[in-house]
Write an enzyme that holds these catalytic residues in place. Structure first.
Site, short mmCIF file in Angstrom:
data_model
loop_
_atom_site.label_atom_id
_atom_site.label_comp_id
_atom_site.label_asym_id
_atom_site.label_seq_id
_atom_site.Cartn_x
_atom_site.Cartn_y
_atom_site.Cartn_z
N SER A 77 0.87 -1.18 0.00
CA SER A 77 0.00 0.00 0.00
C SER A 77 0.90 1.23 0.00
CB SER A 77 -0.84 0.00 1.29
OG SER A 77 -1.48 1.25 1.47
N TYR A 117 -2.65 -0.76 10.49
CA TYR A 117 -2.59 -1.05 9.04
C TYR A 117 -1.21 -0.68 8.50
CZ TYR A 117 -4.08 -1.21 4.13
OH TYR A 117 -4.20 -1.51 2.79
P1 NAD Z 1 -11.51 -6.25 -0.47
O1 NAD Z 1 -12.10 -6.21 0.89
O2 NAD Z 1 -12.36 -5.85 -1.62
O3 NAD Z 1 -10.89 -7.68 -0.77
C1 NAD Z 1 -10.14 -8.39 0.18
C2 NAD Z 1 -10.33 -9.87 -0.04
O4 NAD Z 1 -9.48 -10.56 0.91
C3 NAD Z 1 -11.76 -10.36 0.22
O5 NAD Z 1 -12.20 -11.17 -0.84
C4 NAD Z 1 -11.66 -11.15 1.52
O6 NAD Z 1 -12.59 -12.23 1.61
C5 NAD Z 1 -10.23 -11.66 1.44
N1 NAD Z 1 -9.70 -12.05 2.76
C6 NAD Z 1 -9.86 -11.40 3.95
N2 NAD Z 1 -9.28 -12.12 4.92
C7 NAD Z 1 -8.74 -13.22 4.34
C8 NAD Z 1 -8.01 -14.34 4.82
N3 NAD Z 1 -7.76 -14.49 6.13
N4 NAD Z 1 -7.61 -15.28 3.93
C9 NAD Z 1 -7.89 -15.16 2.61
N5 NAD Z 1 -8.60 -14.13 2.10
C10 NAD Z 1 -9.01 -13.17 2.96
O7 NAD Z 1 -10.23 -5.30 -0.38
P2 NAD Z 1 -9.15 -4.81 -1.47
O8 NAD Z 1 -9.12 -3.35 -1.38
O9 NAD Z 1 -9.34 -5.46 -2.77
O10 NAD Z 1 -7.82 -5.33 -0.76
C11 NAD Z 1 -6.88 -6.17 -1.38
C12 NAD Z 1 -5.49 -5.80 -0.91
O11 NAD Z 1 -5.16 -4.48 -1.38
C13 NAD Z 1 -5.31 -5.75 0.60
O12 NAD Z 1 -4.08 -6.31 0.96
C14 NAD Z 1 -5.32 -4.26 0.90
O13 NAD Z 1 -4.65 -3.96 2.09
C15 NAD Z 1 -4.63 -3.74 -0.32
N6 NAD Z 1 -4.84 -2.31 -0.59
C16 NAD Z 1 -6.09 -1.83 -0.79
C17 NAD Z 1 -6.28 -0.45 -1.02
C18 NAD Z 1 -7.63 0.15 -1.25
O14 NAD Z 1 -7.73 1.40 -1.21
N7 NAD Z 1 -8.67 -0.60 -1.49
C19 NAD Z 1 -5.16 0.38 -1.06
C20 NAD Z 1 -3.90 -0.16 -0.86
C21 NAD Z 1 -3.76 -1.50 -0.63
#
Ligand code: NAD
Length: 271
Positions: free
Chosen positions: A143, A156
């Site tokens: 991130s 986080y």
């Molecule tokens: P999201 O909530 O849409 O998707 C996350 C997915 O991870 C979900 O399908 C959930 O079921 C799964 N998950 C949660 N716990 C789990 C576990 N214990 N084992 C396996 N799967 C699990 O969120 P997203 O935004 O797509 O996040 C994906 C990644 O991107 C994360 O690592 C997040 O920190 C990172 N990220 C997101 C953003 C943002 O703004 N959305 C920014 C930077 C980084």
């Protein structure tokens, strides 16, 4: 890793958001995708989307916080598809709130998924990838909060700073095995991360705050498919650290050239 076509790619947390978009993008490049998620129904949905578009995918239940479950899922992937040469460590959750309001339970949960989940998957998948002796790639979704401090998201940030440091060190080790490692560092991406996350506060109405933050992400409207494009390009070009979104790039350069400004901004109530 120049050739994604024909490779087997495993994506964690691929039932939603960035993971789903990455699974779709890798399948569009000709990879056979192991779609994994804690939630098997959403993983199945992603695999169905891929096959409906003419790609190849199978879904698997995998809880990245449980090393035994990760090993079991890997065995199922090997049985169903073969040995993966691409691993996208994407599964993650958000924990928001000031440090003084964040429970130990939330710390343990986010550490076990965002940081240890990446370690568990690398520990299970990498021996298989190294033994195969073929080029491979590990993508860790970190991130911009992996290099930018910010008040209200201390837990986080701790996990994502960890993922970034882990990725850069692992990259230095795996080069000897022709396995690249990339850390993708997105800014604000429109996904389910806020609605599914944990928010703790001793002062605020947390549900009102959650709606406010979620609305901000909606207005920002940056699609996960653009992060997925960065994932594909990072694999092809073996990039080490890849900020995605203008705010992530701005923070990346500010941190290098004006670290004092980053510290000042971290104290502002930005969200
Ligand atoms: P999201 O909530 O849409 O998707 C996350 C997915 O991870 C979900 O399908 C959930 O079921 C799964 N998950 C949660 N716990 C789990 C576990 N214990 N084992 C396996 N799967 C699990 O969120 P997203 O935004 O797509 O996040 C994906 C990644 O991107 C994360 O690592 C997040 O920190 C990172 N990220 C997101 C953003 C943002 O703004 N959305 C920014 C930077 C980084």
């Amino acid at each position: 890793m120049k050739k994604i076509e024909g490779s087997i790619a495993a994506v964690t947390g691929a039932g939603s958001g960035i993971g789903r978009a990455s699974a779709l993008a890798l399948a569009a490049e000709g990879a056979r995708v192991a779609v994994t998620d804690l939630n098997p129904a959403s993983a199945r949905e992603t695999a169905e989307l891929i096959t409906a578009r003419g790609g190849e995918a199978q879904s698997f239940a995998m809880d990245v916080s449980d090393p035994g479950h990760v090993r079991e899922a890997l065995a199922n992937i090997q049985h169903g598809l073969g040995n993966p040469s691409v691993l996208v460590n994407n599964a993650g959750i958000a924990v928001g709130g000031y440090f003084l309001d964040t429970s130990l339970e939330s710390w343990q949960k986010i550490m076990s998924i965002n940081l240890m989940g990446v370690v568990h998957c690398c520990q299970a998948f990498l021996p298989v990838m190294v033994l195969a002796g073929r080029p491979g790639h590990v993508v860790n979704i970190a991130s911009m909060l992996g290099y930018t401090p910010m008040r209200g998201v201390t837990a986080y940030c701790a996990t994502k700073f960890g993922v970034l440091g882990f990725s850069e060190s692992l990259r230095a080790e795996l080069g000897d095995h022709a396995i690249g490692v990339s850390a993708i560092c997105p800014g604000m991406i429109r996904t389910n991360i806020i609605s599914a996350g944990i928010l703790e506060s001793s002062e605020l109405d947390v549900e009102a705050k959650r709606s406010e933050i979620d609305a901000l992400y909606e207005r920002r409207n940056y699609p996960p498919a653009k992060v997925a494009r960065a994932v594909v390009s990072a694999i092809r070009r073996n990039r080490a650290v890849v900020p995605v979104t203008p705010e992530a790039w701005a923070a990346y350069y500010l941190k290098r050239w004006m670290p004092g400004v980053v510290g000042w901004l971290a104290r502002k109530e930005l969200v």
